[in-house]
Design an enzyme around this catalytic site. Structure first.
Site, PDB file in Angstrom:
ATOM      1  N   ASN A  81       0.842  -1.197   0.000  1.00  0.00           N
ATOM      2  CA  ASN A  81       0.000   0.000   0.000  1.00  0.00           C
ATOM      3  C   ASN A  81       0.876   1.244   0.000  1.00  0.00           C
ATOM      4  O   ASN A  81       0.831   2.066   0.914  1.00  0.00           O
ATOM      5  CB  ASN A  81      -0.916  -0.041   1.234  1.00  0.00           C
ATOM      6  CG  ASN A  81      -1.909   1.097   1.259  1.00  0.00           C
ATOM      7  OD1 ASN A  81      -2.182   1.708   0.238  1.00  0.00           O
ATOM      8  ND2 ASN A  81      -2.454   1.386   2.436  1.00  0.00           N
ATOM      9  N   ASP A  90      -5.446  -5.078  10.331  1.00  0.00           N
ATOM     10  CA  ASP A  90      -5.685  -4.327   9.088  1.00  0.00           C
ATOM     11  C   ASP A  90      -5.277  -2.864   9.273  1.00  0.00           C
ATOM     12  O   ASP A  90      -5.955  -1.940   8.812  1.00  0.00           O
ATOM     13  CB  ASP A  90      -7.144  -4.442   8.644  1.00  0.00           C
ATOM     14  CG  ASP A  90      -7.292  -4.298   7.127  1.00  0.00           C
ATOM     15  OD1 ASP A  90      -6.319  -4.570   6.403  1.00  0.00           O
ATOM     16  OD2 ASP A  90      -8.378  -3.910   6.666  1.00  0.00           O
ATOM     17  N   GLY A 132      -9.929   3.156   5.980  1.00  0.00           N
ATOM     18  CA  GLY A 132      -8.856   2.600   6.806  1.00  0.00           C
ATOM     19  C   GLY A 132      -8.788   3.174   8.195  1.00  0.00           C
ATOM     20  O   GLY A 132      -9.186   4.311   8.452  1.00  0.00           O
TER      21      GLY A 132
END
Length: 418
Positions: A97, A307, A326
Protein backbone atom coordinates in the site's frame (compact mmCIF):
# COMPACT_ATOMS: atom_id res chain seq x y z
CA UNK A 1 21.23 -8.52 25.45
CA UNK A 2 20.74 -10.17 28.85
CA UNK A 3 17.28 -9.83 30.38
CA UNK A 4 15.56 -11.45 33.33
CA UNK A 5 11.77 -11.49 33.36
CA UNK A 6 10.73 -11.85 37.01
CA UNK A 7 7.56 -13.63 38.10
CA UNK A 8 6.02 -13.75 34.63
CA UNK A 9 2.85 -15.79 34.10
CA UNK A 10 3.34 -17.84 30.95
CA UNK A 11 0.48 -18.08 28.43
CA UNK A 12 1.30 -21.00 26.11
CA UNK A 13 -1.37 -23.64 25.62
CA UNK A 14 1.09 -25.87 23.73
CA UNK A 15 3.06 -26.44 26.95
CA UNK A 16 0.90 -27.86 29.72
CA UNK A 17 3.79 -27.88 32.20
CA UNK A 18 4.30 -24.11 31.83
CA UNK A 19 0.90 -22.74 30.81
CA UNK A 20 -0.49 -20.32 33.45
CA UNK A 21 2.57 -20.95 35.67
CA UNK A 22 4.56 -18.09 37.21
CA UNK A 23 8.24 -18.34 36.25
CA UNK A 24 11.43 -16.32 35.92
CA UNK A 25 12.79 -16.31 32.36
CA UNK A 26 16.44 -15.55 31.69
CA UNK A 27 17.30 -14.34 28.19
CA UNK A 28 20.98 -14.38 27.31
CA UNK A 29 22.38 -13.22 23.96
CA UNK A 30 18.93 -13.23 22.41
CA UNK A 31 18.06 -16.79 23.47
CA UNK A 32 16.01 -18.22 26.32
CA UNK A 33 18.75 -19.55 28.59
CA UNK A 34 16.65 -20.68 31.55
CA UNK A 35 13.05 -20.92 32.78
CA UNK A 36 12.69 -21.60 36.50
CA UNK A 37 10.71 -20.71 39.61
CA UNK A 38 13.49 -18.43 40.77
CA UNK A 39 16.58 -17.15 38.98
CA UNK A 40 19.15 -14.80 40.49
CA UNK A 41 20.18 -12.03 38.12
CA UNK A 42 23.79 -11.61 37.05
CA UNK A 43 25.29 -8.14 37.34
CA UNK A 44 25.07 -7.51 33.57
CA UNK A 45 21.42 -8.55 33.33
CA UNK A 46 18.53 -6.12 33.01
CA UNK A 47 15.69 -7.15 35.33
CA UNK A 48 12.11 -6.59 34.15
CA UNK A 49 9.62 -6.80 37.00
CA UNK A 50 6.20 -5.33 36.21
CA UNK A 51 2.68 -5.42 37.62
CA UNK A 52 0.81 -8.62 36.70
CA UNK A 53 3.49 -9.50 34.14
CA UNK A 54 2.41 -12.07 31.55
CA UNK A 55 4.45 -13.48 28.67
CA UNK A 56 3.67 -15.37 25.47
CA UNK A 57 5.35 -16.08 22.17
CA UNK A 58 5.47 -12.95 20.01
CA UNK A 59 2.33 -12.01 18.13
CA UNK A 60 1.86 -11.97 14.36
CA UNK A 61 -0.15 -9.63 12.10
CA UNK A 62 -0.83 -10.53 8.47
CA UNK A 63 -2.15 -7.17 7.21
CA UNK A 64 -0.24 -4.02 8.09
CA UNK A 65 0.23 -0.88 5.99
CA UNK A 66 2.77 1.88 6.58
CA UNK A 67 3.53 4.60 4.03
CA UNK A 68 7.13 4.33 2.92
CA UNK A 69 7.91 4.73 0.07
CA UNK A 70 5.66 7.48 -1.23
CA UNK A 71 3.49 8.26 1.81
CA UNK A 72 6.03 8.84 4.55
CA UNK A 73 3.74 11.50 6.06
CA UNK A 74 1.37 8.65 6.97
CA UNK A 75 4.05 6.41 8.46
CA UNK A 76 7.68 5.44 7.93
CA UNK A 77 8.91 1.86 8.06
CA UNK A 78 11.09 2.66 11.08
CA UNK A 79 8.33 4.20 13.21
CA UNK A 80 5.77 1.70 11.95
CA UNK A 81 7.87 -1.22 13.12
CA UNK A 82 8.51 0.52 16.45
CA UNK A 83 4.73 0.91 16.84
CA UNK A 84 4.26 -2.78 16.02
CA UNK A 85 6.86 -3.73 18.66
CA UNK A 86 5.18 -1.59 21.29
CA UNK A 87 1.86 -3.16 20.34
CA UNK A 88 3.13 -6.70 20.96
CA UNK A 89 3.82 -7.82 17.38
CA UNK A 90 7.21 -9.36 16.66
CA UNK A 91 6.45 -10.22 13.02
CA UNK A 92 4.20 -8.48 10.49
CA UNK A 93 3.25 -8.90 6.85
CA UNK A 94 3.45 -5.55 5.04
CA UNK A 95 0.81 -4.64 2.48
CA UNK A 96 1.90 -3.17 -0.88
CA UNK A 97 0.00 0.00 0.00
CA UNK A 98 2.73 2.43 -1.11
CA UNK A 99 3.80 4.39 -4.17
CA UNK A 100 5.41 3.09 -6.27
CA UNK A 101 3.98 -0.32 -5.47
CA UNK A 102 6.40 -3.24 -4.96
CA UNK A 103 6.06 -5.21 -8.21
CA UNK A 104 9.68 -6.24 -8.78
CA UNK A 105 12.64 -7.92 -7.11
CA UNK A 106 14.34 -4.61 -6.27
CA UNK A 107 11.23 -3.23 -4.55
CA UNK A 108 11.10 -6.22 -2.20
CA UNK A 109 14.83 -5.93 -1.50
CA UNK A 110 14.33 -2.25 -0.56
CA UNK A 111 11.59 -3.11 1.95
CA UNK A 112 13.64 -5.93 3.48
CA UNK A 113 16.74 -3.75 3.82
CA UNK A 114 14.79 -0.84 5.32
CA UNK A 115 13.56 -3.09 8.12
CA UNK A 116 16.54 -5.34 8.84
CA UNK A 117 17.64 -3.73 12.13
CA UNK A 118 14.22 -3.63 13.82
CA UNK A 119 12.97 -5.76 16.70
CA UNK A 120 9.82 -6.53 14.68
CA UNK A 121 10.45 -8.55 11.53
CA UNK A 122 8.85 -7.35 8.30
CA UNK A 123 7.70 -9.73 5.58
CA UNK A 124 6.58 -7.86 2.45
CA UNK A 125 3.84 -8.69 0.00
CA UNK A 126 4.45 -7.93 -3.65
CA UNK A 127 1.65 -6.91 -5.97
CA UNK A 128 0.01 -9.61 -8.07
CA UNK A 129 -0.04 -7.45 -11.18
CA UNK A 130 2.26 -4.79 -12.65
CA UNK A 131 1.63 -1.46 -10.92
CA UNK A 132 -1.35 -3.18 -9.24
CA UNK A 133 -3.39 -2.25 -12.31
CA UNK A 134 -4.90 -5.72 -12.78
CA UNK A 135 -3.68 -6.26 -16.33
CA UNK A 136 -0.42 -8.25 -16.41
CA UNK A 137 1.20 -10.44 -13.77
CA UNK A 138 4.10 -8.87 -11.90
CA UNK A 139 7.50 -10.53 -11.39
CA UNK A 140 6.08 -13.10 -8.97
CA UNK A 141 8.90 -15.64 -9.01
CA UNK A 142 11.64 -13.00 -8.69
CA UNK A 143 9.79 -11.30 -5.84
CA UNK A 144 9.34 -14.62 -4.05
CA UNK A 145 13.10 -15.20 -4.27
CA UNK A 146 13.72 -11.71 -2.89
CA UNK A 147 11.54 -12.39 0.16
CA UNK A 148 7.92 -11.66 -0.80
CA UNK A 149 5.57 -13.94 1.14
CA UNK A 150 2.54 -13.44 -1.10
CA UNK A 151 1.04 -11.41 -3.93
CA UNK A 152 -1.74 -8.87 -3.44
CA UNK A 153 -3.11 -5.84 -5.25
CA UNK A 154 -4.05 -4.15 -1.98
CA UNK A 155 -7.85 -3.82 -1.55
CA UNK A 156 -8.27 -4.10 -5.33
CA UNK A 157 -10.41 -7.03 -6.51
CA UNK A 158 -9.07 -9.26 -9.28
CA UNK A 159 -11.66 -8.41 -11.93
CA UNK A 160 -10.14 -10.69 -14.56
CA UNK A 161 -10.93 -14.26 -13.48
CA UNK A 162 -8.55 -15.67 -16.10
CA UNK A 163 -5.68 -13.66 -14.61
CA UNK A 164 -6.42 -15.16 -11.18
CA UNK A 165 -6.46 -18.63 -12.74
CA UNK A 166 -3.09 -18.07 -14.40
CA UNK A 167 -1.59 -16.67 -11.16
CA UNK A 168 -2.76 -19.71 -9.18
CA UNK A 169 -1.35 -22.08 -11.80
CA UNK A 170 1.96 -20.26 -12.19
CA UNK A 171 2.68 -19.89 -8.47
CA UNK A 172 2.31 -23.64 -7.87
CA UNK A 173 5.85 -24.01 -9.24
CA UNK A 174 7.26 -22.23 -6.18
CA UNK A 175 4.40 -22.56 -3.63
CA UNK A 176 3.45 -18.90 -3.91
CA UNK A 177 0.46 -17.45 -2.08
CA UNK A 178 -2.08 -15.54 -4.19
CA UNK A 179 -4.47 -13.03 -2.61
CA UNK A 180 -7.89 -12.07 -3.93
CA UNK A 181 -9.73 -9.21 -2.26
CA UNK A 182 -13.39 -10.24 -1.82
CA UNK A 183 -15.44 -7.59 -3.59
CA UNK A 184 -17.26 -7.56 -6.91
CA UNK A 185 -16.80 -3.94 -7.97
CA UNK A 186 -19.85 -3.85 -10.24
CA UNK A 187 -22.14 -5.08 -7.46
CA UNK A 188 -20.49 -2.74 -4.94
CA UNK A 189 -20.93 0.17 -7.35
CA UNK A 190 -20.46 3.51 -5.63
CA UNK A 191 -21.27 2.06 -2.21
CA UNK A 192 -19.17 3.15 0.76
CA UNK A 193 -20.80 1.43 3.78
CA UNK A 194 -22.73 -1.77 4.43
CA UNK A 195 -26.03 -1.87 2.58
CA UNK A 196 -28.82 -2.24 5.10
CA UNK A 197 -31.05 -0.42 7.54
CA UNK A 198 -28.33 1.97 8.69
CA UNK A 199 -27.23 3.01 5.19
CA UNK A 200 -30.85 3.59 4.18
CA UNK A 201 -31.52 5.65 7.31
CA UNK A 202 -28.40 7.77 6.79
CA UNK A 203 -28.77 8.15 3.05
CA UNK A 204 -25.35 6.62 2.34
CA UNK A 205 -24.75 4.39 -0.68
CA UNK A 206 -24.36 0.76 0.39
CA UNK A 207 -22.10 -2.16 -0.46
CA UNK A 208 -24.27 -5.29 -0.25
CA UNK A 209 -22.97 -8.50 1.30
CA UNK A 210 -23.61 -9.99 -2.13
CA UNK A 211 -20.62 -8.07 -3.54
CA UNK A 212 -18.27 -9.96 -1.21
CA UNK A 213 -19.93 -13.32 -1.50
CA UNK A 214 -20.18 -13.42 -5.31
CA UNK A 215 -16.46 -12.71 -5.58
CA UNK A 216 -15.65 -15.46 -3.09
CA UNK A 217 -17.84 -17.96 -4.97
CA UNK A 218 -16.08 -17.10 -8.24
CA UNK A 219 -12.63 -17.31 -6.67
CA UNK A 220 -13.34 -20.67 -5.05
CA UNK A 221 -14.52 -22.13 -8.36
CA UNK A 222 -11.33 -20.88 -10.01
CA UNK A 223 -9.23 -22.33 -7.19
CA UNK A 224 -10.96 -25.70 -7.54
CA UNK A 225 -10.16 -25.69 -11.27
CA UNK A 226 -6.62 -24.30 -11.18
CA UNK A 227 -5.21 -25.56 -7.88
CA UNK A 228 -2.67 -23.46 -6.01
CA UNK A 229 -2.87 -21.51 -2.77
CA UNK A 230 -5.49 -18.79 -2.33
CA UNK A 231 -5.81 -16.33 0.53
CA UNK A 232 -8.96 -14.24 0.92
CA UNK A 233 -8.16 -11.31 3.22
CA UNK A 234 -10.56 -9.62 5.65
CA UNK A 235 -13.89 -11.31 5.05
CA UNK A 236 -16.84 -9.57 6.67
CA UNK A 237 -20.16 -11.43 6.19
CA UNK A 238 -21.83 -14.47 7.70
CA UNK A 239 -22.30 -16.11 4.30
CA UNK A 240 -18.61 -15.66 3.51
CA UNK A 241 -17.83 -17.82 6.54
CA UNK A 242 -20.17 -20.55 5.26
CA UNK A 243 -18.70 -20.45 1.75
CA UNK A 244 -15.14 -20.86 3.01
CA UNK A 245 -16.14 -23.59 5.47
CA UNK A 246 -17.68 -25.56 2.58
CA UNK A 247 -14.58 -25.04 0.44
CA UNK A 248 -12.32 -26.33 3.19
CA UNK A 249 -14.49 -29.42 3.60
CA UNK A 250 -13.95 -30.07 -0.12
CA UNK A 251 -10.19 -29.94 0.48
CA UNK A 252 -9.46 -26.65 -1.33
CA UNK A 253 -6.25 -24.90 -0.30
CA UNK A 254 -7.87 -21.66 0.83
CA UNK A 255 -7.20 -19.50 3.87
CA UNK A 256 -8.87 -16.32 5.07
CA UNK A 257 -8.59 -13.62 7.71
CA UNK A 258 -10.87 -11.16 9.46
CA UNK A 259 -10.10 -7.59 10.55
CA UNK A 260 -10.42 -7.11 14.29
CA UNK A 261 -12.63 -4.05 13.81
CA UNK A 262 -15.18 -6.21 11.97
CA UNK A 263 -15.46 -8.25 15.16
CA UNK A 264 -15.74 -5.29 17.51
CA UNK A 265 -17.88 -2.72 15.67
CA UNK A 266 -21.08 -2.84 13.60
CA UNK A 267 -22.49 -0.37 11.09
CA UNK A 268 -24.51 1.24 13.89
CA UNK A 269 -21.32 3.21 14.65
CA UNK A 270 -21.87 5.20 11.46
CA UNK A 271 -24.77 7.25 12.80
CA UNK A 272 -22.46 10.14 13.68
CA UNK A 273 -20.99 10.16 10.14
CA UNK A 274 -17.53 9.76 11.71
CA UNK A 275 -15.10 8.92 8.91
CA UNK A 276 -12.84 7.06 11.37
CA UNK A 277 -15.31 4.20 10.94
CA UNK A 278 -15.01 4.16 7.15
CA UNK A 279 -13.19 0.94 6.32
CA UNK A 280 -13.12 -1.62 3.52
CA UNK A 281 -14.75 -4.09 3.70
CA UNK A 282 -17.31 -2.01 5.60
CA UNK A 283 -18.53 -2.61 9.11
CA UNK A 284 -21.46 -5.02 8.85
CA UNK A 285 -24.30 -6.13 11.16
CA UNK A 286 -24.40 -7.85 14.53
CA UNK A 287 -25.40 -11.08 12.78
CA UNK A 288 -22.23 -10.91 10.70
CA UNK A 289 -20.07 -10.11 13.73
CA UNK A 290 -21.37 -13.15 15.60
CA UNK A 291 -20.78 -15.42 12.60
CA UNK A 292 -17.23 -14.11 12.19
CA UNK A 293 -16.43 -14.77 15.85
CA UNK A 294 -17.86 -18.28 15.58
CA UNK A 295 -15.81 -18.87 12.42
CA UNK A 296 -12.67 -17.86 14.26
CA UNK A 297 -13.38 -20.21 17.13
CA UNK A 298 -14.08 -23.23 14.92
CA UNK A 299 -11.09 -22.61 12.64
CA UNK A 300 -12.96 -21.66 9.47
CA UNK A 301 -11.30 -18.24 9.66
CA UNK A 302 -7.58 -18.89 9.91
CA UNK A 303 -6.45 -15.76 11.75
CA UNK A 304 -7.22 -12.19 12.74
CA UNK A 305 -5.49 -9.04 11.61
CA UNK A 306 -5.42 -5.42 12.75
CA UNK A 307 -5.69 -4.33 9.09
CA UNK A 308 -3.62 -1.36 10.31
CA UNK A 309 -3.88 1.50 7.77
CA UNK A 310 -2.38 4.87 8.75
CA UNK A 311 -3.90 7.90 7.00
CA UNK A 312 -3.13 11.55 7.57
CA UNK A 313 -5.63 14.12 8.76
CA UNK A 314 -6.38 15.51 5.28
CA UNK A 315 -7.49 12.03 4.17
CA UNK A 316 -9.87 11.45 7.07
CA UNK A 317 -11.26 14.77 8.32
CA UNK A 318 -13.34 15.45 5.24
CA UNK A 319 -16.92 14.67 4.22
CA UNK A 320 -17.71 10.99 4.81
CA UNK A 321 -18.13 10.30 1.07
CA UNK A 322 -14.67 11.70 0.30
CA UNK A 323 -12.72 10.18 3.20
CA UNK A 324 -10.22 7.38 2.55
CA UNK A 325 -10.85 3.86 3.83
CA UNK A 326 -8.86 2.60 6.81
CA UNK A 327 -8.09 2.76 10.51
CA UNK A 328 -5.14 2.24 12.79
CA UNK A 329 -5.31 -1.10 14.56
CA UNK A 330 -1.96 -2.33 15.88
CA UNK A 331 -2.05 -0.47 19.18
CA UNK A 332 -5.58 -1.57 20.08
CA UNK A 333 -5.50 -5.18 18.87
CA UNK A 334 -4.74 -6.83 22.18
CA UNK A 335 -7.15 -4.67 24.18
CA UNK A 336 -9.98 -5.54 21.79
CA UNK A 337 -9.23 -9.27 21.43
CA UNK A 338 -8.72 -9.70 25.17
CA UNK A 339 -12.05 -7.98 25.84
CA UNK A 340 -13.89 -10.10 23.24
CA UNK A 341 -12.38 -13.54 23.82
CA UNK A 342 -10.50 -13.58 27.14
CA UNK A 343 -6.74 -13.77 27.52
CA UNK A 344 -5.94 -17.36 26.56
CA UNK A 345 -8.00 -17.34 23.36
CA UNK A 346 -6.86 -13.81 22.47
CA UNK A 347 -3.19 -14.83 22.69
CA UNK A 348 -3.84 -17.97 20.66
CA UNK A 349 -5.54 -15.95 17.91
CA UNK A 350 -2.95 -13.15 17.90
CA UNK A 351 -0.19 -15.75 17.50
CA UNK A 352 -1.75 -17.64 14.56
CA UNK A 353 -1.03 -17.37 10.85
CA UNK A 354 2.72 -17.76 10.44
CA UNK A 355 2.50 -21.19 8.84
CA UNK A 356 0.48 -19.76 5.92
CA UNK A 357 3.49 -17.61 5.04
CA UNK A 358 6.08 -20.31 5.59
CA UNK A 359 7.41 -18.74 8.80
CA UNK A 360 8.66 -20.70 11.78
CA UNK A 361 6.44 -20.65 14.85
CA UNK A 362 8.36 -19.35 17.90
CA UNK A 363 8.66 -21.58 20.95
CA UNK A 364 8.85 -20.49 24.54
CA UNK A 365 11.50 -23.03 25.53
CA UNK A 366 15.03 -23.08 26.86
CA UNK A 367 17.56 -22.88 24.03
CA UNK A 368 15.13 -21.22 21.62
CA UNK A 369 15.42 -17.70 20.23
CA UNK A 370 13.56 -15.21 22.43
CA UNK A 371 10.55 -14.08 20.40
CA UNK A 372 8.26 -12.85 23.17
CA UNK A 373 5.49 -10.42 24.00
CA UNK A 374 5.00 -9.15 27.57
CA UNK A 375 1.70 -7.70 28.77
CA UNK A 376 -0.82 -7.17 31.55
CA UNK A 377 -4.21 -8.66 30.60
CA UNK A 378 -6.21 -7.08 33.42
CA UNK A 379 -5.40 -3.39 33.19
CA UNK A 380 -8.07 -1.36 31.41
CA UNK A 381 -7.21 1.53 29.11
CA UNK A 382 -8.85 3.97 26.73
CA UNK A 383 -6.87 4.90 23.58
CA UNK A 384 -6.25 8.61 23.13
CA UNK A 385 -4.42 10.46 20.34
CA UNK A 386 -1.60 11.59 22.60
CA UNK A 387 -0.84 7.98 23.56
CA UNK A 388 -0.56 6.64 20.02
CA UNK A 389 2.93 5.82 18.74
CA UNK A 390 1.72 5.92 15.14
CA UNK A 391 2.48 9.06 13.14
CA UNK A 392 -1.11 9.15 11.88
CA UNK A 393 -3.92 9.25 14.42
CA UNK A 394 -6.88 7.78 12.49
CA UNK A 395 -7.95 5.18 15.06
CA UNK A 396 -11.59 4.13 15.31
CA UNK A 397 -10.82 2.86 18.83
CA UNK A 398 -10.23 6.33 20.29
CA UNK A 399 -12.30 6.76 23.44
CA UNK A 400 -13.33 3.08 23.60
CA UNK A 401 -12.80 1.18 26.85
CA UNK A 402 -10.44 -1.76 26.21
CA UNK A 403 -8.94 -4.40 28.47
CA UNK A 404 -5.26 -5.31 28.64
CA UNK A 405 -2.06 -3.37 27.97
CA UNK A 406 1.14 -4.38 26.21
CA UNK A 407 4.43 -3.79 28.03
CA UNK A 408 6.55 -4.53 24.96
CA UNK A 409 8.37 -7.17 22.96
CA UNK A 410 11.66 -9.05 22.99
CA UNK A 411 12.94 -10.26 19.61
CA UNK A 412 16.04 -10.25 17.39
CA UNK A 413 18.24 -9.60 20.42
CA UNK A 414 16.35 -6.38 21.20
CA UNK A 415 13.82 -5.34 23.82
CA UNK A 416 11.26 -2.63 23.05
CA UNK A 417 9.30 -1.46 26.08
CA UNK A 418 6.52 1.11 26.44
Amino acid sequence: MNILLKSAIIIDQTQKDLHLKKRDIWIKNGKIAKIASKIEAESSTKVIQLENLHVSIGWFDSSVSFGEPGFEDRETIENGLLTASKSGFTQIVLNPNVQPVPDSNSDIVFLKNASKDAATELYPLGTMTMKAEGNDLAELYDMKNAGAVGFYDFKSPVDNGNLLKIALQYTQNFKGLVYSFPMDKKIAGKGIVNEGEVSTKLGLKGIPSLAEELQIIRDLFILEYAGGRLHIPTISTSNSVKLIADAKKKGLNVTCSVAIHNLFFTDSCLEEFDSLFKVLPPLRTEKDTKALMKGLKDGTIDFVTSDHTPLNIEEKRVEFDNAEYGSLGLESSFGVMNKLFGTETAIELLSKGREVYGLDIPELKEGEKANLTIFNPEKKFTPAEENLSSTSKNSMYLGKSLKGIVYGTINNGKAVLN
